[in-house]
Design a protein around this motif. Sequence first.
Motif, PDB file in Angstrom:
ATOM      1  N   GLY A   7      45.649  47.649  42.626  1.00 29.33           N
ATOM      2  CA  GLY A   7      44.882  46.413  42.790  1.00 29.33           C
ATOM      3  C   GLY A   7      44.873  45.620  41.501  1.00 29.33           C
ATOM      4  O   GLY A   7      44.456  46.117  40.449  1.00 29.33           O
ATOM      5  N   ALA A  11      38.651  43.183  39.425  1.00 32.98           N
ATOM      6  CA  ALA A  11      38.173  44.512  39.021  1.00 32.98           C
ATOM      7  C   ALA A  11      39.298  45.297  38.342  1.00 32.98           C
ATOM      8  O   ALA A  11      39.113  45.850  37.248  1.00 32.98           O
ATOM      9  CB  ALA A  11      37.645  45.268  40.242  1.00 32.98           C
ATOM     10  N   GLY A  33      50.262  44.959  46.219  1.00 38.26           N
ATOM     11  CA  GLY A  33      51.156  44.547  47.299  1.00 38.26           C
ATOM     12  C   GLY A  33      51.097  43.040  47.507  1.00 38.26           C
ATOM     13  O   GLY A  33      52.005  42.438  48.075  1.00 38.26           O
ATOM     14  N   GLU A  34      50.025  42.433  47.052  1.00 34.79           N
ATOM     15  CA  GLU A  34      49.768  41.026  47.373  1.00 34.79           C
ATOM     16  C   GLU A  34      50.521  40.056  46.467  1.00 34.79           C
ATOM     17  O   GLU A  34      51.077  39.060  46.940  1.00 34.79           O
ATOM     18  CB  GLU A  34      48.258  40.766  47.268  1.00 34.79           C
ATOM     19  CG  GLU A  34      47.850  39.339  47.568  1.00 34.79           C
ATOM     20  CD  GLU A  34      46.350  39.119  47.420  1.00 34.79           C
ATOM     21  OE1 GLU A  34      45.666  39.985  46.832  1.00 34.79           O
ATOM     22  OE2 GLU A  34      45.869  38.088  47.904  1.00 34.79           O
ATOM     23  N   ARG A  41      40.944  34.463  43.187  1.00 41.73           N
ATOM     24  CA  ARG A  41      40.807  34.429  44.648  1.00 41.73           C
ATOM     25  C   ARG A  41      39.818  33.347  45.087  1.00 41.73           C
ATOM     26  O   ARG A  41      39.982  32.707  46.119  1.00 41.73           O
ATOM     27  CB  ARG A  41      40.322  35.812  45.118  1.00 41.73           C
ATOM     28  CG  ARG A  41      40.426  36.053  46.582  1.00 41.73           C
ATOM     29  CD  ARG A  41      40.095  37.489  46.953  1.00 41.73           C
ATOM     30  NE  ARG A  41      40.969  38.478  46.364  1.00 41.73           N
ATOM     31  CZ  ARG A  41      42.237  38.670  46.693  1.00 41.73           C
ATOM     32  NH1 ARG A  41      42.804  37.938  47.626  1.00 41.73           N
ATOM     33  NH2 ARG A  41      42.953  39.603  46.095  1.00 41.73           N
ATOM     34  N   VAL A  77      50.773  50.501  48.527  1.00 45.17           N
ATOM     35  CA  VAL A  77      50.575  51.952  48.451  1.00 45.17           C
ATOM     36  C   VAL A  77      50.121  52.439  49.825  1.00 45.17           C
ATOM     37  O   VAL A  77      49.174  51.882  50.398  1.00 45.17           O
ATOM     38  CB  VAL A  77      49.503  52.300  47.394  1.00 45.17           C
ATOM     39  CG1 VAL A  77      49.227  53.795  47.376  1.00 45.17           C
ATOM     40  CG2 VAL A  77      49.938  51.800  46.027  1.00 45.17           C
ATOM     41  N   GLY A 105      39.904  46.174  46.595  1.00 50.43           N
ATOM     42  CA  GLY A 105      39.244  45.001  47.171  1.00 50.43           C
ATOM     43  C   GLY A 105      38.790  45.192  48.610  1.00 50.43           C
ATOM     44  O   GLY A 105      38.433  46.290  49.040  1.00 50.43           O
ATOM     45  N   TYR A 125      41.589  35.609  53.080  1.00 49.95           N
ATOM     46  CA  TYR A 125      41.309  36.520  51.963  1.00 49.95           C
ATOM     47  C   TYR A 125      42.431  36.492  50.930  1.00 49.95           C
ATOM     48  O   TYR A 125      42.195  36.326  49.756  1.00 49.95           O
ATOM     49  CB  TYR A 125      41.094  37.958  52.476  1.00 49.95           C
ATOM     50  CG  TYR A 125      40.525  38.834  51.386  1.00 49.95           C
ATOM     51  CD1 TYR A 125      39.151  38.897  51.162  1.00 49.95           C
ATOM     52  CD2 TYR A 125      41.354  39.566  50.537  1.00 49.95           C
ATOM     53  CE1 TYR A 125      38.616  39.647  50.129  1.00 49.95           C
ATOM     54  CE2 TYR A 125      40.825  40.322  49.494  1.00 49.95           C
ATOM     55  CZ  TYR A 125      39.458  40.364  49.307  1.00 49.95           C
ATOM     56  OH  TYR A 125      38.935  41.102  48.269  1.00 49.95           O
ATOM     57  N   ASP A 274      35.195  45.549  44.902  1.00 54.82           N
ATOM     58  CA  ASP A 274      34.786  45.470  46.313  1.00 54.82           C
ATOM     59  C   ASP A 274      34.937  46.781  47.074  1.00 54.82           C
ATOM     60  O   ASP A 274      34.238  47.011  48.061  1.00 54.82           O
ATOM     61  CB  ASP A 274      35.663  44.438  47.049  1.00 54.82           C
ATOM     62  CG  ASP A 274      35.186  43.012  46.863  1.00 54.82           C
ATOM     63  OD1 ASP A 274      34.501  42.743  45.857  1.00 54.82           O
ATOM     64  OD2 ASP A 274      35.526  42.174  47.718  1.00 54.82           O
ATOM     65  N   TRP A 292      32.717  38.516  42.908  1.00 53.43           N
ATOM     66  CA  TRP A 292      33.609  38.347  41.769  1.00 53.43           C
ATOM     67  C   TRP A 292      32.983  38.921  40.484  1.00 53.43           C
ATOM     68  O   TRP A 292      33.577  39.711  39.776  1.00 53.43           O
ATOM     69  CB  TRP A 292      33.889  36.851  41.611  1.00 53.43           C
ATOM     70  CG  TRP A 292      34.794  36.501  40.491  1.00 53.43           C
ATOM     71  CD1 TRP A 292      34.436  36.113  39.237  1.00 53.43           C
ATOM     72  CD2 TRP A 292      36.225  36.490  40.517  1.00 53.43           C
ATOM     73  NE1 TRP A 292      35.552  35.868  38.487  1.00 53.43           N
ATOM     74  CE2 TRP A 292      36.648  36.085  39.242  1.00 53.43           C
ATOM     75  CE3 TRP A 292      37.166  36.777  41.489  1.00 53.43           C
ATOM     76  CZ2 TRP A 292      37.997  35.963  38.924  1.00 53.43           C
ATOM     77  CZ3 TRP A 292      38.509  36.652  41.173  1.00 53.43           C
ATOM     78  CH2 TRP A 292      38.907  36.252  39.907  1.00 53.43           C
TER      79      TRP A 292
END
Length: 427
Positions: A7, A11, A33-34, A41, A77, A105, A125, A274, A292
């Motif tokens: 992530g 965080a 992955g994003e 965000r 993952v 998240g 999101y 999160d 956040w």
Amino acid sequence: MHVVIIGNGIAGVTAALALRKRRRDWKITLVSGESDAFFSRTALMYVYMGHMRLQDTLPYEPWFWQERRLDRVRGWVVHVDTAAHRLTFDDGRTLAWDKLIVATGSTPNRFGWPGEDLPGVQGLYSLQDLEALERHSVGASRAAVVGGGLIGVELAEMLHSRGMHVTLLARESAYWNNALPTAEAEMVGGVIRAAGIDLRLSTELGAIEAGDHGRAAAVRTGAGERLPAQIVGLTAGVRPSLGAVAGAGLDAGRGLRVNAQLRTSHPDVYACGDCAEIVDDPERPGRVEQLWYTGRMQGEVCGANVAGEAQTYVRGVWFNSAKFFDLEWHTYGQVRAAASTRPPGERTHLWQDAARRRLLRVDTVDGAVVGMNALGLRQRQDVWTRWITEGRSMADILPRLGEANFDPEFSGKALGQAAGALREVQA
Ligand SMILES: Cc1cc2nc3c(=O)[nH]c(=O)nc-3n(C[C@H](O)[C@H](O)[C@H](O)COP(=O)(O)OP(=O)(O)OC[C@H]3O[C@@H](n4cnc5c(N)ncnc54)[C@H](O)[C@@H]3O)c2cc1C
């Protein structure tokens, strides 16, 4: 020592920086992955509305990662093996770690609504959601947004900014009244309607219907009304994103369970942001915080603990802020939404202007200020945090309200009126 962080949101990135500050020679890898790079965000809506470009939402330049020696790996993952200290990506690659931080998240909720997987139906999101929204917006003239919270208003504003007719469906009888007392919820609802959104309260989504081309064409409410919509936004809350660690044998409830040092049930695995559920929190055990600023605070504490510097996560006085179209909301401390649950000794004091554009509420327990809500009046966090921490009385703070004013030029007069007219009310 190799620390892998799943992530690269606020965080995970804060944890990486806190760790690097303390351990200059450890290898640190951020996995996502994003996106390749950390982005803001909370600014996604401004990209869609054309106020910012995506690159403007990147808090750090590309050279920053190299300079801090933070390696970045792109990939989803799908499995974490805690015994072998290894994780696996969806394409079969693996990555070994000595210590792991899970900072994955949230994921938008879905409730099994008929039609929820149709093209044109989506949450808000991720970057991928933003890209999907761009695609779905081509040729769309009507949209429906489901969910009575902060992201619902944002998505409604975004779609409205492209000239679409937007219907906003909320189950509650006043907008977001599970978080806001009635006066605030009604004021927010008024602002949403005044902006031109068709706000339907006490309205549930029944189903999403497909059109001739197999994509969303309408929503059907629980009462059977059909509302045409080529885009359907589902914004009915989020839940911790735990797919990466499913089957890893880590203790999980609503989120990945951690102690106040943000360590999970495995000594080499930590979690923050999160996705974490803080179990030994004396105020509210089992708390999941999806904000956040708490992600940033948790990341800082998590990075320090992984580096071996014992730190305990203490959130301190709660705060949050948001914008409902042009109406700003600030809250500090605890303000009870439902009057019916107010215990003896707890009181609420309210002032609203005649135009229903500004509001101030102050809650007390046994005479001591415990929380406030402000709409249309920007307030200073440091001042309210101090007043709440010190348990100041109403008599003490009322003559000093000007000290908490963030915008003396614009709201000085209104705050003066509030100081003179704040009255105890029942709700
Ligand atoms: C539109 C929007 C507006 C918001 N506005 C506000 C606001 O005004 N104020 C506020 O306080 N909060 C706001 N929030 C909430 C806030 O953005 C989140 O609380 C915060 O981003 C959470 O940070 P995080 O680092 O825990 O997780 P995230 O930012 O979600 O980052 C987690 C990362 O982990 C990645 N990941 C997850 N699973 C895997 C996997 N299996 N493999 C690889 N990578 C994975 C994800 O793709 C993501 O990139 C908003 C959220 C949204 C969506």
